[in-house]
Design a protein around this motif. Structure first.
Motif, PDB file in Angstrom:
ATOM      1  N   LEU A  89       0.952  -1.116  -0.070  1.00 61.19           N
ATOM      2  CA  LEU A  89       0.593  -0.080  -0.391  1.00 61.19           C
ATOM      3  C   LEU A  89       0.932   1.318   0.135  1.00 61.19           C
ATOM      4  N   ARG A  90       2.075   1.230   0.724  1.00 56.32           N
ATOM      5  CA  ARG A  90       2.904   2.209   0.599  1.00 56.32           C
ATOM      6  C   ARG A  90       3.548   2.734  -0.677  1.00 56.32           C
ATOM      7  N   GLY A  91       4.050   1.286  -1.536  1.00 59.70           N
ATOM      8  CA  GLY A  91       4.513   1.441  -2.807  1.00 59.70           C
ATOM      9  C   GLY A  91       3.673   1.754  -3.819  1.00 59.70           C
ATOM     10  N   LEU A  92       2.255   2.188  -3.715  1.00 57.97           N
ATOM     11  CA  LEU A  92       0.945   2.308  -4.447  1.00 57.97           C
ATOM     12  C   LEU A  92       1.053   3.877  -3.372  1.00 57.97           C
ATOM     13  N   ALA A  93       1.240   3.977  -2.484  1.00 55.49           N
ATOM     14  CA  ALA A  93       0.554   5.646  -2.249  1.00 55.49           C
ATOM     15  C   ALA A  93       1.795   6.666  -2.890  1.00 55.49           C
ATOM     16  N   ALA A  94       3.055   5.764  -2.810  1.00 57.08           N
ATOM     17  CA  ALA A  94       4.033   6.848  -3.049  1.00 57.08           C
ATOM     18  C   ALA A  94       3.930   7.387  -4.903  1.00 57.08           C
ATOM     19  N   LYS A 148       1.523   7.862  -6.161  1.00 49.52           N
ATOM     20  CA  LYS A 148      -0.935   8.056  -6.223  1.00 49.52           C
ATOM     21  C   LYS A 148      -0.913   7.822  -8.107  1.00 49.52           C
ATOM     22  N   LEU A 149      -0.513   8.679  -8.628  1.00 53.57           N
ATOM     23  CA  LEU A 149      -0.847   8.974 -10.274  1.00 53.57           C
ATOM     24  C   LEU A 149      -1.015   8.044 -10.873  1.00 53.57           C
ATOM     25  N   ARG A 150       0.154   7.430 -10.859  1.00 61.44           N
ATOM     26  CA  ARG A 150       0.472   5.719 -11.918  1.00 61.44           C
ATOM     27  C   ARG A 150      -0.657   5.054 -11.358  1.00 61.44           C
ATOM     28  N   SER A 151      -0.949   4.644  -9.678  1.00 58.06           N
ATOM     29  CA  SER A 151      -1.807   3.741  -9.286  1.00 58.06           C
ATOM     30  C   SER A 151      -2.904   3.653  -9.411  1.00 58.06           C
ATOM     31  N   PHE A 152      -3.331   5.337  -9.927  1.00 66.79           N
ATOM     32  CA  PHE A 152      -4.522   5.925  -9.933  1.00 66.79           C
ATOM     33  C   PHE A 152      -5.125   5.368 -11.538  1.00 66.79           C
ATOM     34  N   LEU A 153      -3.773   5.695 -12.591  1.00 64.53           N
ATOM     35  CA  LEU A 153      -4.228   5.375 -13.864  1.00 64.53           C
ATOM     36  C   LEU A 153      -3.915   3.989 -13.959  1.00 64.53           C
ATOM     37  N   THR A 154      -3.024   3.287 -13.468  1.00 64.19           N
ATOM     38  CA  THR A 154      -3.670   2.057 -13.917  1.00 64.19           C
ATOM     39  C   THR A 154      -4.795   0.971 -13.224  1.00 64.19           C
ATOM     40  N   THR A 155      -4.979   2.200 -12.285  1.00 63.46           N
ATOM     41  CA  THR A 155      -6.836   1.143 -11.811  1.00 63.46           C
ATOM     42  C   THR A 155      -8.029   1.771 -12.860  1.00 63.46           C
ATOM     43  N   LEU A 156      -7.694   2.759 -13.307  1.00 61.75           N
ATOM     44  CA  LEU A 156      -8.446   3.888 -14.305  1.00 61.75           C
ATOM     45  C   LEU A 156      -8.820   2.764 -15.653  1.00 61.75           C
ATOM     46  N   GLY A 157      -7.391   2.007 -15.425  1.00 64.34           N
ATOM     47  CA  GLY A 157      -7.469   1.232 -17.216  1.00 64.34           C
ATOM     48  C   GLY A 157      -8.036   0.056 -17.083  1.00 64.34           C
ATOM     49  N   ILE A 158      -7.813  -0.422 -16.239  1.00 58.96           N
ATOM     50  CA  ILE A 158      -8.678  -1.346 -15.445  1.00 58.96           C
ATOM     51  C   ILE A 158     -10.108  -1.391 -16.052  1.00 58.96           C
ATOM     52  N   LEU A 159     -10.608  -0.936 -15.083  1.00 62.04           N
ATOM     53  CA  LEU A 159     -12.213  -0.396 -14.271  1.00 62.04           C
ATOM     54  C   LEU A 159     -12.379  -0.691 -15.997  1.00 62.04           C
ATOM     55  N   ILE A 160     -11.649   0.635 -16.861  1.00 66.51           N
ATOM     56  CA  ILE A 160     -12.504   1.011 -18.300  1.00 66.51           C
ATOM     57  C   ILE A 160     -12.742  -0.555 -19.294  1.00 66.51           C
ATOM     58  N   GLY A 161     -11.828  -1.467 -19.052  1.00 64.19           N
ATOM     59  CA  GLY A 161     -11.223  -2.587 -20.502  1.00 64.19           C
ATOM     60  C   GLY A 161     -12.150  -3.115 -19.325  1.00 64.19           C
ATOM     61  N   VAL A 162     -12.772  -3.468 -18.306  1.00 64.04           N
ATOM     62  CA  VAL A 162     -13.478  -4.004 -17.204  1.00 64.04           C
ATOM     63  C   VAL A 162     -15.066  -4.053 -17.700  1.00 64.04           C
ATOM     64  N   ALA A 163     -15.274  -2.948 -17.409  1.00 63.04           N
ATOM     65  CA  ALA A 163     -16.619  -2.153 -17.898  1.00 63.04           C
ATOM     66  C   ALA A 163     -17.263  -1.936 -18.712  1.00 63.04           C
ATOM     67  N   PHE A 223       4.947  -6.807  -4.493  1.00 65.23           N
ATOM     68  CA  PHE A 223       4.937  -6.101  -6.393  1.00 65.23           C
ATOM     69  C   PHE A 223       3.423  -7.165  -6.727  1.00 65.23           C
ATOM     70  N   LEU A 224       3.341  -8.858  -6.493  1.00 64.66           N
ATOM     71  CA  LEU A 224       2.035  -9.237  -6.128  1.00 64.66           C
ATOM     72  C   LEU A 224       1.296  -8.587  -5.157  1.00 64.66           C
ATOM     73  N   THR A 225       1.691  -7.891  -4.533  1.00 67.13           N
ATOM     74  CA  THR A 225       0.035  -7.631  -3.789  1.00 67.13           C
ATOM     75  C   THR A 225       0.116  -6.305  -4.000  1.00 67.13           C
ATOM     76  N   GLU A 226       0.478  -5.152  -4.942  1.00 66.44           N
ATOM     77  CA  GLU A 226       0.613  -3.815  -5.137  1.00 66.44           C
ATOM     78  C   GLU A 226      -0.118  -4.362  -6.820  1.00 66.44           C
ATOM     79  N   ALA A 227       0.105  -5.671  -7.445  1.00 68.80           N
ATOM     80  CA  ALA A 227      -0.358  -5.802  -9.051  1.00 68.80           C
ATOM     81  C   ALA A 227      -2.193  -6.491  -8.223  1.00 68.80           C
ATOM     82  N   ARG A 263      10.766   8.839  -1.929  1.00 64.18           N
ATOM     83  CA  ARG A 263       9.286   8.879  -1.250  1.00 64.18           C
ATOM     84  C   ARG A 263       9.200   8.127   0.064  1.00 64.18           C
ATOM     85  N   MET A 264      10.028   7.775   0.631  1.00 61.77           N
ATOM     86  CA  MET A 264      10.077   6.982   1.762  1.00 61.77           C
ATOM     87  C   MET A 264      10.425   7.705   2.827  1.00 61.77           C
TER      88      MET A 264
END
Ligand SMILES: Nc1ncnc2c1ncn2[C@@H]1O[C@H](COP(=O)(O)OP(=O)(O)OP(=O)(O)O)[C@@H](O)[C@H]1O
Ligand SMILES: [Mg+2]
Lengths: 416, 245
Positions: free
Chosen positions: A11-16, A18-33, A343-347, B101-102
């Motif tokens: 979670l800390r890795g993802l928060a580090a 945020k934009l990239r995490s958000f865009l990845t999530t968005l990409g998956i969201l759009i694909g699935v939806a 990394f697996l958990t992040e993914a 970033r840590m």
């Protein structure tokens, strides 16, 4: 390291970033939806088409005069038009034609014959409320069964009513709502062209079929409408119901033979009537729907593929970008399992969050009809879309991370 | 004498293949006793970093043996190597290598997290280590909010927080100004006084002067190995208040 600790790291890795995490999530969201919605739309469309066909009746043939220019059902037939056609020899359909079709010996595959006269856009008045009924049908009681029209409240009219030319009427849902509102229409008097009709029944709601409101109908005994509205002219059409699903073709041949004889059509000549075969139509439409569904499926697959490539790309970039970080972590004593776990958990978190959000968006989106079609969510499409996107996320998040975690620390640290 | 902290025998390292082959190390043998403070010097490209990376278990030699406290590193599997890096070795890089970033605190806590130390103890020890390097007021800052000297001190705190027996530093002062250099070297002196074994790479003579022993590398070979002070006792420049002048 504990699972909880790894989750915290992830979670800390993802928060580090945020934009990239958000865009990845968005990409998956759009694909699935997109996949779920497309499949839902395809399913909704095919259901609505199938429903429309079923509304036309089961195992029925619709015979109409072919020069009348009307569509299936020959709506224009009721207004006469004798002599207006291109063929001088052409004859209208008559009640005698209909009677001839009921001959058991010549037409053993025919179960019932319903002559139909239709008046379009007739005003009906009830206590000052007026409603223009888009289809006023004059016919025999067998029409109800042949065209799958079911009375929900009240009763059908019967053969006696036809013989006596009683002014009784079965109305569709729309007519009932427009004229009577919440009141019970059964037993009330409706005036059509100055002639009072008694409502005896209300049809079950059929839903709109394409452009037309299938519930904006009123059905009355054939002579009643002829007496008061259309005159005793030709029939608009004849609805023939076959004895079963397997006999519609036989019934069509029998009807053709009888009518050819009666209308004096030579074998191979051009007929002055035409027959619309329900079963044949259904077959054609089914295969069309098959093509349609395959097409939508292909579009859905492509959007899933594109979404998958997007996920792959971001995951690869993420891991490559962070190879140095992996090197640092290894240098201070991180075991490979901890790095891979992170990394697996992040993914997983990204793909699951995106995937579930995509499902929610799709479920919300499928509540809204598009172009008159109500999407129907197919559960297996949810499983497929989620499974593929999460699978891709895990594989392309996990595989390069595993590769990087296998490097010697110094190789990872030197990585540019 | 007790088992040496580290001992390498006939170490060699070859990079690349064919025409591009580079012999970075050509048979290096070196033994470092517990409590020693060794400076490794040599011209650029002489193989100092290559040696240091092998000593830190970040890289593997092409041939030769390497023992840490009597254990042959070459015989360890991936998992044990990770434990070894975590418990026995603290590594300070020339380029700091903090995780971006840590916060400084999180960076210093990291080795203990991988070592399985509980959260509360981890925090306390990380704060103590940062206090020791004089950064108690910067624990919440991320690396890009710290000066080079401060980053290097965070890196030192990270290296010493697990109380490793061996502290390895590859040009830890290479990027620092004189004041920061003095700070970092002061910390090393203190650590050595408290019994840590230190191996440091440097180009600067005044850094080397503070070590107890200076090893010179030329072209992947040790050409000079000079002792400046005994293994026991304080390093030459350390402030030793317990010994009156
Ligand atoms: N990954 C590598 N691949 C190929 N050659 C390398 C690699 N790393 C180092 N070398 C070569 O090995 C030799 C020793 O390099 P090393 O980094 O150990 O030098 P160094 O003594 O640390 O120099 P400096 O003082 O500049 O840091 C050099 O000739 C270098 O080019
Ligand atoms: Mg170097």
């Amino acid at each position: 390291m504990s699972r909880f600790e790894i989750l915290r790291f992830a979670l800390r890795g993802l928060a580090a970033n945020k934009l990239r995490s958000f865009l990845t999530t968005l990409g998956i969201l759009i694909g699935v939806a997109a996949v779920i919605l497309l499949v839902a739309f395809g399913e909704g469309a095919s259901r609505s088409i199938q429903q429309n066909i079923q509304q036309l009746g089961s195992n029925t043939l619709t015979v109409s005069a072919s020069f009348a220019g009307g569509g299936p059902g020959g709506f224009a037939g009721g207004r006469g038009g004798r002599g207006g056609g291109p063929r001088t020899q052409a004859r209208q359909l008559t009640l005698d034609d209909a009677r001839a079709l009921t001959d058991r010996a010549q037409a053993p595959s025919v179960r019932s014959v319903s002559p139909v006269v239709t008046a379009n856009g007739t005003a009906a008045v009830y206590e000052g409320t007026s409603h223009t009924v888009s289809q006023l049908v004059g016919t025999y009681p067998s029409y109800f069964e042949a065209t799958n029209k079911v009375v929900e409240k009240g009763a059908y009219f019967v053969n006696d009513d036809v013989v006596a030319a009683r002014k009784v009427m079965v109305v569709g849902r729309t007519v009932a709502d427009e004229l009577f509102g919440a009141a019970d229409p059964v037993g009330r008097q409706v005036t059509v062209s100055g002639v009072p009709f008694t409502v005896v029944g209300v049809l079950r709601e059929a839903g709109s079929s394409g452009m037309q409101d299938a519930d904006d109908v009123a059905i009355v005994p054939l002579p009643a409408v002829q007496q008061s509205l259309t005159g005793f002219g030709p029939l608009g059409s004849i609805i023939v119901q076959a004895t079963g699903a397997g006999t519609t073709d036989a019934a069509q041949d029998e009807v053709t033979a009888i009518l050819d004889q009666r209308h004096g059509i030579a074998p191979g000549g051009v007929a002055d009537y035409r027959i619309l075969n329900q079963a044949a139509l259904q077959e054609t439409v089914s295969s069309t729907i098959g093509v349609f569904t395959a097409l939508l499926g292909a579009v859905a697959a492509i959007s899933l593929l594109v979404g998958g490539i997007g996920i792959t790309n971001i995951m690869l970039v993420t891991v490559t970008e962070r190879t140095r970080e992996i090197g640092i972590r290894k240098a201070i004593g991180a075991p490979r399992s901890a790095i891979l776990g992170q990394f697996l958990t992040e993914a997983t978190v990204l793909s699951l969050a995106g995937g579930l959000a995509g499902v929610l968006v799709a479920l919300a989106g499928s509540r809204f009809p598009v172009a008159g079609i109500q999407p129907v969510v197919v559960p297996s499409s949810i499983a497929l879309a989620l499974g593929v996107s999460v699978g891709i996320g895990l594989f392309f998040g996990g595989y390069p991370a595993n590769r990087a975690a296998k490097l010697r620390p110094i190789q990872a640290l030197r990585h540019e | 004498m007790s088992v040496p902290v580290l001992s390498v025998r006939d170490l060699s390292k070859v990079y690349g293949e064919g025409d591009a082959r580079v012999h970075a190390l050509r048979g290096v043998s070196l033994t470092v006793e517990r409590g020693d403070y060794v400076a490794i010097m040599g011209a650029s490209g002489s193989g100092k970093s290559t040696l240091m990376n092998i000593l830190g278990c970040l890289d593997v030699p092409s041939s030769g043996r390497y023992l840490i406290e009597g254990t042959d590193v070459g015989s360890l599997d991936e998992r044990r190597l990770a434990v070894l890096r975590n418990r026995k070795i603290g590594f300070v890089f020339q380029s700091f290598n903090l995780i971006p970033r840590m916060s400084a605190l999180a960076n210093v806590e990291l080795p203990m997290a991988y070592g399985g130390v509980g959260a509360a103890e981890r925090r306390a020890r990380a704060l103590a280590a940062l206090e020791r390097v004089g950064l108690a007021d910067r624990v919440r800052h991320e690396p890009n909010e710290l000066s080079g000297g401060q980053q290097q001190r965070v890196a030192v705190a990270r290296a010493l927080v697990t109380a490793p027996s061996l502290l390895l530093a590859d040009e830890p002062t290479g990027n620092l100004d004189t004041a920061s250099t003095r700070d970092v070297l002061g910390i090393f002196d203190e650590l050595n006084v408290s019994g840590r074994t230190i191996v440091i790479i440097t180009h600067e003579d005044d850094v080397a002067e503070r070590a107890k022993r200076v090893v010179r590398l030329v072209d992947g070979r040790i050409v000079d190995d000079r002792r400046q002070a005994p293994v026991e006792g304080a390093p030459p420049r350390a402030r030793t208040p317990e010994v009156p002048a």
